[in-house]
Design a protein around this motif. Structure first.
Motif, PDB file in Angstrom:
ATOM      1  N   GLY A  36      50.409  23.843  97.208  1.00  0.00           N
ATOM      2  CA  GLY A  36      49.960  23.662  97.810  1.00  0.00           C
ATOM      3  C   GLY A  36      48.774  22.842  97.504  1.00  0.00           C
ATOM      4  O   GLY A  36      47.447  22.987  98.326  1.00  0.00           O
ATOM      5  N   ARG A  52      43.942  22.943  96.022  1.00  0.00           N
ATOM      6  CA  ARG A  52      42.495  24.735  95.462  1.00  0.00           C
ATOM      7  C   ARG A  52      42.742  25.213  94.803  1.00  0.00           C
ATOM      8  O   ARG A  52      43.854  25.807  94.538  1.00  0.00           O
ATOM      9  CB  ARG A  52      41.920  25.054  96.890  1.00  0.00           C
ATOM     10  N   HIS A  53      41.668  26.001  94.133  1.00  0.00           N
ATOM     11  CA  HIS A  53      41.912  27.091  92.710  1.00  0.00           C
ATOM     12  C   HIS A  53      43.076  28.279  93.799  1.00  0.00           C
ATOM     13  O   HIS A  53      42.102  28.708  94.870  1.00  0.00           O
ATOM     14  CB  HIS A  53      40.943  27.478  92.299  1.00  0.00           C
ATOM     15  N   ARG A  54      44.203  28.934  93.177  1.00  0.00           N
ATOM     16  CA  ARG A  54      44.705  30.098  93.060  1.00  0.00           C
ATOM     17  C   ARG A  54      45.031  30.163  91.262  1.00  0.00           C
ATOM     18  O   ARG A  54      45.201  29.686  90.761  1.00  0.00           O
ATOM     19  CB  ARG A  54      45.499  30.122  93.515  1.00  0.00           C
ATOM     20  N   ALA A  55      44.352  31.863  91.615  1.00  0.00           N
ATOM     21  CA  ALA A  55      45.139  32.566  90.345  1.00  0.00           C
ATOM     22  C   ALA A  55      46.237  31.820  89.385  1.00  0.00           C
ATOM     23  O   ALA A  55      46.785  31.858  88.295  1.00  0.00           O
ATOM     24  CB  ALA A  55      44.905  33.679  90.320  1.00  0.00           C
ATOM     25  N   GLU A  56      47.325  32.447  90.649  1.00  0.00           N
ATOM     26  CA  GLU A  56      48.893  31.765  90.065  1.00  0.00           C
ATOM     27  C   GLU A  56      48.768  29.776  89.546  1.00  0.00           C
ATOM     28  O   GLU A  56      49.548  30.150  88.748  1.00  0.00           O
ATOM     29  CB  GLU A  56      49.700  32.299  90.904  1.00  0.00           C
ATOM     30  N   ASP A 107      36.709  25.016  91.433  1.00  0.00           N
ATOM     31  CA  ASP A 107      37.703  25.479  92.849  1.00  0.00           C
ATOM     32  C   ASP A 107      38.642  24.205  93.447  1.00  0.00           C
ATOM     33  O   ASP A 107      38.826  25.181  94.254  1.00  0.00           O
ATOM     34  CB  ASP A 107      36.780  25.311  93.816  1.00  0.00           C
TER      35      ASP A 107
END
Length: 165
Positions: A36, A52-56, A107
């Motif tokens: 992303g 951007r932060h995403r759990a995966e 973030d």
């Protein structure tokens, strides 16, 4: 971007828009799509990429995984180098080193790559990676890269698209 400025190339009227070859190459990168990642700033000798932060994209403690940090540092350096080259060329990273200096907890991670030395065949680049916590940017990694120029071999001519399974 960096306080160190690189002398910009002069472009002819037929090279419109400047640095479009860099943008075109970036959108073809499967890993950057997967992460992303966004190309958020670009000028001659400099490139900025954000994720951007995403759990995966995290490791077991919830920080951005070092693989994300290293990948955007590598791409920011590579595209900073590519921005100093004509569209009828390409680049490959031949070596890089990264120091992880703080946990990437935040973030957004931002990699800012810049060309330190632009030779005919090799470009020496550096990238700093920052994690954004609120309005604060914290240095979480720094890298040094050697990027090889491939003159006369544009990214489009070097594409090796694999058929879908």
């Amino acid at each position: 971007m960096s306080k160190h400025r690189i002398k910009a190339h002069r472009y002819s009227a037929i090279d419109v828009p400047p640095l479009q070859h860099v943008r075109d190459s970036f959108v073809c990168q499967g890993l950057m799509k997967h992460l992303g990642a966004e190309l958020t700033a670009l000028s001659a000798g400099e490139c900025e990429i954000q994720v951007r932060h995403r759990a995966e994209l995290t490791q077991q403690h919830g920080y951005f995984h070092a693989g994300v940090t290293a990948s955007i540092a590598d791409s920011a350096s590579g595209y900073a180098a590519y921005s100093m080259m004509p569209a009828q060329s390409s680049v490959l990273t031949v070596e890089y080193k990264i120091n992880l200096v703080a946990p990437a907890e935040g973030d957004v991670v931002i990699a800012r790559g810049r060309v330190l030395r632009s030779g005919r065949t090799l470009k020496i680049c550096a990238a700093d990676v920052f994690v954004v916590n609120g309005s604060r940017e914290i240095l979480c990694a720094t890298s040094l890269s050697t990027i090889m120029a491939l003159p006369g071999q544009s990214d489009s001519s070097r594409s090796r698209r694999r058929p879908a399974k």
